[in-house]
Design a protein around this motif. Sequence first.
Motif, PDB file in Angstrom:
ATOM      1  N   LEU A   1      -5.361   7.329   0.749  1.00  0.00           N
ATOM      2  CA  LEU A   1      -6.517   6.451   0.563  1.00  0.00           C
ATOM      3  C   LEU A   1      -7.814   7.075   1.082  1.00  0.00           C
ATOM      4  CD1 LEU A   1      -4.898   3.039   1.590  1.00  0.00           C
ATOM      5  CD2 LEU A   1      -5.399   3.855  -0.720  1.00  0.00           C
TER       6      LEU A   1
ATOM      7  N   ARG B   1      -6.575   0.680   5.762  1.00  0.00           N
ATOM      8  CA  ARG B   1      -7.748   0.703   4.882  1.00  0.00           C
ATOM      9  C   ARG B   1      -8.997   1.188   5.624  1.00  0.00           C
ATOM     10  NH1 ARG B   1      -5.556  -4.527   3.310  1.00  0.00           N
ATOM     11  NH2 ARG B   1      -4.541  -4.357   1.277  1.00  0.00           N
ATOM     12  N   LYS B   2      -9.160   0.762   6.856  1.00  0.00           N
ATOM     13  CA  LYS B   2     -10.355   1.136   7.616  1.00  0.00           C
ATOM     14  C   LYS B   2     -10.310   2.584   8.092  1.00  0.00           C
ATOM     15  CE  LYS B   2     -11.565  -3.528   9.161  1.00  0.00           C
ATOM     16  NZ  LYS B   2     -11.707  -4.461  10.306  1.00  0.00           N
TER      17      LYS B   2
ATOM     18  N   PHE C   1      -1.934  -3.048   7.241  1.00  0.00           N
ATOM     19  CA  PHE C   1      -2.679  -2.733   6.019  1.00  0.00           C
ATOM     20  C   PHE C   1      -4.178  -2.639   6.305  1.00  0.00           C
ATOM     21  CE2 PHE C   1       0.560  -4.776   2.875  1.00  0.00           C
ATOM     22  CZ  PHE C   1       1.419  -3.719   3.112  1.00  0.00           C
ATOM     23  N   GLU C   2      -4.670  -3.592   7.074  1.00  0.00           N
ATOM     24  CA  GLU C   2      -6.106  -3.646   7.356  1.00  0.00           C
ATOM     25  C   GLU C   2      -6.548  -2.400   8.133  1.00  0.00           C
ATOM     26  OE1 GLU C   2      -9.846  -5.141   6.972  1.00  0.00           O
ATOM     27  OE2 GLU C   2      -7.985  -5.849   6.047  1.00  0.00           O
TER      28      GLU C   2
ATOM     29  N   LYS D   1     -10.899   5.795   5.686  1.00  0.00           N
ATOM     30  CA  LYS D   1     -12.266   6.202   5.322  1.00  0.00           C
ATOM     31  C   LYS D   1     -12.861   7.178   6.336  1.00  0.00           C
ATOM     32  CE  LYS D   1     -13.042   1.637   3.252  1.00  0.00           C
ATOM     33  NZ  LYS D   1     -13.819   0.379   3.356  1.00  0.00           N
TER      34      LYS D   1
ATOM     35  N   ILE E   1       0.873  -1.171   0.000  1.00  0.00           N
ATOM     36  CA  ILE E   1       0.000   0.000   0.000  1.00  0.00           C
ATOM     37  C   ILE E   1       0.906   1.215   0.000  1.00  0.00           C
ATOM     38  CG2 ILE E   1      -1.671   1.354   1.282  1.00  0.00           C
ATOM     39  CD1 ILE E   1      -2.815  -1.128   2.442  1.00  0.00           C
TER      40      ILE E   1
END
Length: 458
Positions: A187, A158-159, A154-155, A162, A140
Amino acid sequence: MAAEILLADDENTFRETFAKVLREEGMPVTAVGSGTEAMNAFKKKNYAVAILDIQMPGIDGIRVLREIMKLRPETRVIMITAFGTVEMAVEAIKLGACDYVVKPVMFEDILAKIRQQLEYLKLQQENKELKRELQGRFDIKQIIGFSPGIQQVFEIIRKVAKTKSNVLITGESGTGKELVARAIHSLGSKNDSPFVAVNCSAIPESLLESELFGHKKGSFTSAIEDKKGLFESANDGTLFLDEIGHMPLSCQVKLLRTVEQRQVLPVGSTEPVDINLRIIAATNRNIFEDIKVGRFREDLYYRVNVVGIHLPPLRDRKEDIPLLVEYFIKKHNFEMGKHCIGVSDEVMNIFMNCEWKGNIRELQNVIERAMIFAEDKVIKASDLGLITSGGISLGEKSENLQISVSSYEKEHIYQVLDKYNWDKAEAAKALGIGLSSLYRKIDELEIKINKQRKKLTA
């Protein structure tokens, strides 16, 4: 379809007999009797393994090797040499050949070498397919890895990307904390807004408040005009406060108020400025210890640590090292205009056994330095830093017995060669081994001549 082999040797009996042996082993082979035929054959077809006699009429095996390395450097080349031309075989290794055999050739010996090279190519192909499959899943924004620890990071990225929540990133120096901060910003939905980074430990305490919150003209001696602080510069985007653990308590108080009220008060002003941004903070310190001894405010900790991300040190995610090595080699190839294709097995073993106290940053620096000095397309142990007084690169000390023994053997052979002014026949006698064995050791251990000393003693 089985990988095809090119066999080039001007001795008819050997060539025909060995070609028959290869076919009986299920290995398709093209057998030719000259260097010219070998070059023509190679231009028409890709061969997985090429077996070349060094001494052939017309175009010799060394010239064919050079041509193969230009056309298809991934081909595995095994040289066949007479006893008196072993030194040429060692030179061929430097040009890109992967191994050599000495005449008279033992079929089982060369078959074992061919199988080894075919297995190497199989693993290389499997690695390429795996990397294609994993592309995008295990990196990423330049954060690379497939270890459980980094996948968990990474997880979280990603969360949290947002949301607008504040984030605290912890981890040792060199683990990539700013990369994580930039990934979260990139992101997120506001990735076209400013990303402003500041190292809290790099700005003097007397200036930090002004840098962060801004100041009004005349608020102190050198304030000759109004200045917008970094909070305002990052408005509607992300402010990355690196090394927040070094922030003085006086600034921590004002930062807490800024986070709570979503307003900044420039130095010398009575009118607050509204802000709307995400704060991502990072530290390599033990923040709980700092809170315990009063160096860091506990209430500020809970404000910036809505979501916490801990980056594991490289020593705890060693399965990621091969991917990181490949990435940094590609990066520096582009920057330096080089064509490095990887590292030797010995170098990878050294890397896998290092402690990497400087983490990924240290690994990157080691690779960059090695690529500057590397003379071949593959980084060898002698290209690394940590040079001993004898000029041999041993890497870091390892608990791995095989690596330690190889390092000692390399240093000992080097010292004997140096003692006898690189007269290999005399050195072989002193070592109690045959001359061909010495050449093989020089090749296997990647021992390079000390040209400067030889010149002085000549």
